[in-house]
Design an enzyme around this catalytic site. Structure first.
Site, mmCIF file in Angstrom:
data_model
loop_
_atom_site.group_PDB
_atom_site.id
_atom_site.type_symbol
_atom_site.label_atom_id
_atom_site.label_comp_id
_atom_site.label_asym_id
_atom_site.label_seq_id
_atom_site.Cartn_x
_atom_site.Cartn_y
_atom_site.Cartn_z
ATOM 1 N N ASN A 145 -4.355 12.870 7.802
ATOM 2 C CA ASN A 145 -4.752 12.006 6.034
ATOM 3 C C ASN A 145 -3.261 12.284 5.324
ATOM 4 O O ASN A 145 -2.781 12.793 4.745
ATOM 5 C CB ASN A 145 -6.060 13.248 5.590
ATOM 6 C CG ASN A 145 -7.085 13.208 5.669
ATOM 7 O OD1 ASN A 145 -7.368 13.506 7.036
ATOM 8 N ND2 ASN A 145 -7.909 13.197 4.856
ATOM 9 N N TYR B 130 -15.949 2.255 10.502
ATOM 10 C CA TYR B 130 -14.083 2.413 9.838
ATOM 11 C C TYR B 130 -13.292 2.658 11.575
ATOM 12 O O TYR B 130 -12.120 2.257 11.785
ATOM 13 C CB TYR B 130 -13.345 3.305 8.586
ATOM 14 C CG TYR B 130 -12.152 4.030 8.684
ATOM 15 C CD1 TYR B 130 -11.104 3.062 8.572
ATOM 16 C CD2 TYR B 130 -11.567 4.744 8.898
ATOM 17 C CE1 TYR B 130 -10.144 2.994 7.893
ATOM 18 C CE2 TYR B 130 -10.253 5.722 8.853
ATOM 19 C CZ TYR B 130 -9.521 4.532 8.320
ATOM 20 O OH TYR B 130 -8.149 4.514 8.548
ATOM 21 N N ILE C 268 1.720 4.125 2.030
ATOM 22 C CA ILE C 268 2.304 4.154 3.909
ATOM 23 C C ILE C 268 3.735 2.574 3.852
ATOM 24 O O ILE C 268 4.854 3.257 3.509
ATOM 25 C CB ILE C 268 1.432 4.139 4.487
ATOM 26 C CG1 ILE C 268 1.141 5.427 4.629
ATOM 27 C CG2 ILE C 268 2.780 4.416 5.728
ATOM 28 C CD1 ILE C 268 0.035 5.440 6.038
ATOM 29 N N GLY D 153 1.036 -0.892 -0.146
ATOM 30 C CA GLY D 153 0.091 0.203 -0.127
ATOM 31 C C GLY D 153 0.396 0.954 0.176
ATOM 32 O O GLY D 153 1.991 1.440 -0.402
#
Length: 380
Positions: A220, A191, A13, A11
């Site tokens: 974010n 979430y 990160i 992904g």
């Protein structure tokens, strides 16, 4: 502690962290299921994230919901960085089973392994989220009293009143504060709830086993390389795709809702500090910039950088589960880990836009994602 497993390591990160760890001499294993929502139907062709680590790490295509995949990935590992998760506040409200299975059950399989199996794991780092705070921290301008609102009244939202009222003096609007780690935990989405479960399940397990654990509550995160094909999360990517296709952008509420946008390099830097520094052990840290940026500012800045103007439709629409504002108090991570963000929003956006300009324009599935919310009564 040279062998490191990164779940979700293909992904955004995870792949950037993996590359930094390799440069520092670590041996990196990545466990990732290469979900099409992030990586496209053919990751070899459609995922720059996956391609950036392919043939550089020990890659295992697998699922954190599968016990055997965990067992294979965890063999001879010294540190686990658990990033694997379903992400997206809106989507989580109508795919609760999927989010709960991956985020909660997937993490439970890790805690079971640590508790019941012989292993070499000496540290665990887990990705938490700013979403666990919900609306975050506010103050009354008149009294100076702090509040942690549980949410906004839908009758206000329907009237276009998007800011938060003082529950004790409804005629007064509260003033936004930076949210610190001691703020009340009250997620507004499935979430957010599952991310807090991930964080606390590993903290509880690791404390009982005396395995150091660190949680990072990321704000974010953005930057070059992030998925441009996921219509459920990441407004920079969503807006960029619309702008590049010269389509109008639907700005929810009044456009003044804000978030703390933190550049990927700073997120990796903070995570590395947590891996390598024992003063981080058994603590949870905000990772952000401490600066709130409005959604309208984001759209305008993107258009300026792309040199393209598209209509901005400030619609007054809102999604259930969305919060009004949130930005991080980063005092704790500055004091404990010496972290300081090095990339401001203007600089980071330029780098992001320069990268987007080199990519193929992605299929725009944003309206489809909004239709899903509307059909389920989660968008007004």
């Amino acid at each position: 502690m040279k062998n490191i497993l990164i779940t979700g390591g293909a992904g955004f990160i995870g792949s950037n962290l993996a590359l930094q760890l390799l440069e520092k001499g670590y041996h990196v294993t990545v466990l990732d299921n290469l979900h099409p929502q992030i990586h496209g139907a053919e990751p070899e062709k459609t995922s720059p994230l996956y391609r950036s680590i392919k043939d550089k790490v020990r890659f295992l295509k697998g699922d954190v919901c599968n016990k055997e995949d965990w067992e294979k990935a965890l063999e001879n590992q010294h540190t686990v960085v658990h990033l694997a998760a379903e992400t997206g506040t809106g989507q989580s409200m109508y795919e609760a089973t999927r989010y709960t299975t991956v985020n909660v059950i997937g993490t439970a399989l890790l805690t079971d392994y640590l508790t019941n199996q012989q292993h070499t794991v000496g540290k665990v780092v887990v990705a938490s989220s700013r979403a666990i705070y919900g609306e975050g921290k506010y103050v009354s301008p008149s009294s100076g009293q702090y509040y942690y609102p549980t949410g906004r009244d839908e009758s206000d939202l329907e009237k276009g009143v998007f800011d938060l009222r003082n529950p004790d003096q409804p005629e007064e609007m509260l003033q936004l504060c930076a949210t610190d780690e001691q703020s009340r935990i009250q997620p507004n989405s499935i979430y957010g709830l599952t991310k807090y479960h991930q964080e606390q399940a590993l903290m509880i397990c690791c404390k009982s086993l005396q395995i150091p654990c660190v949680a990072f509550r990321y704000q974010n995160v953005y930057g070059p390389g992030q998925s441009l094909s996921n219509p459920y999360t990441g407004i920079l990517s969503i807006f960029s795709t619309r702008i590049k296709q010269q389509k109008s952008i639907n700005i929810f509420e009044d456009g003044q809702e804000s978030r703390d946008f933190v550049f990927i390099d700073d997120v990796v830097k903070a995570t590395l500090a947590g891996i390598e520094n024992s003063s981080a052990d058994f603590q949870s840290f905000n990772v952000g910039t401490g600066v709130a940026t409005s959604v309208l500012t984001v759209a305008q800045t993107l258009m300026k950088n792309y040199g393209v103007e598209v209509p901005l439709e400030i619609s007054g629409q809102y999604r259930k589960g969305d919060i009004r504002h949130n930005f991080a108090d980063i005092t704790l991570i500055q004091e404990k880990l010496g972290y300081a963000p090095s990339v401001d929003f203007a600089t980071g956006i330029r780098q992001f836009c320069d990268w987007v300009n080199q990519q193929e324009i992605q299929a725009d599935r944003y309206e489809q994602s909004l239709d899903e919310l509307r059909k389920k009564g989660l968008m007004k």
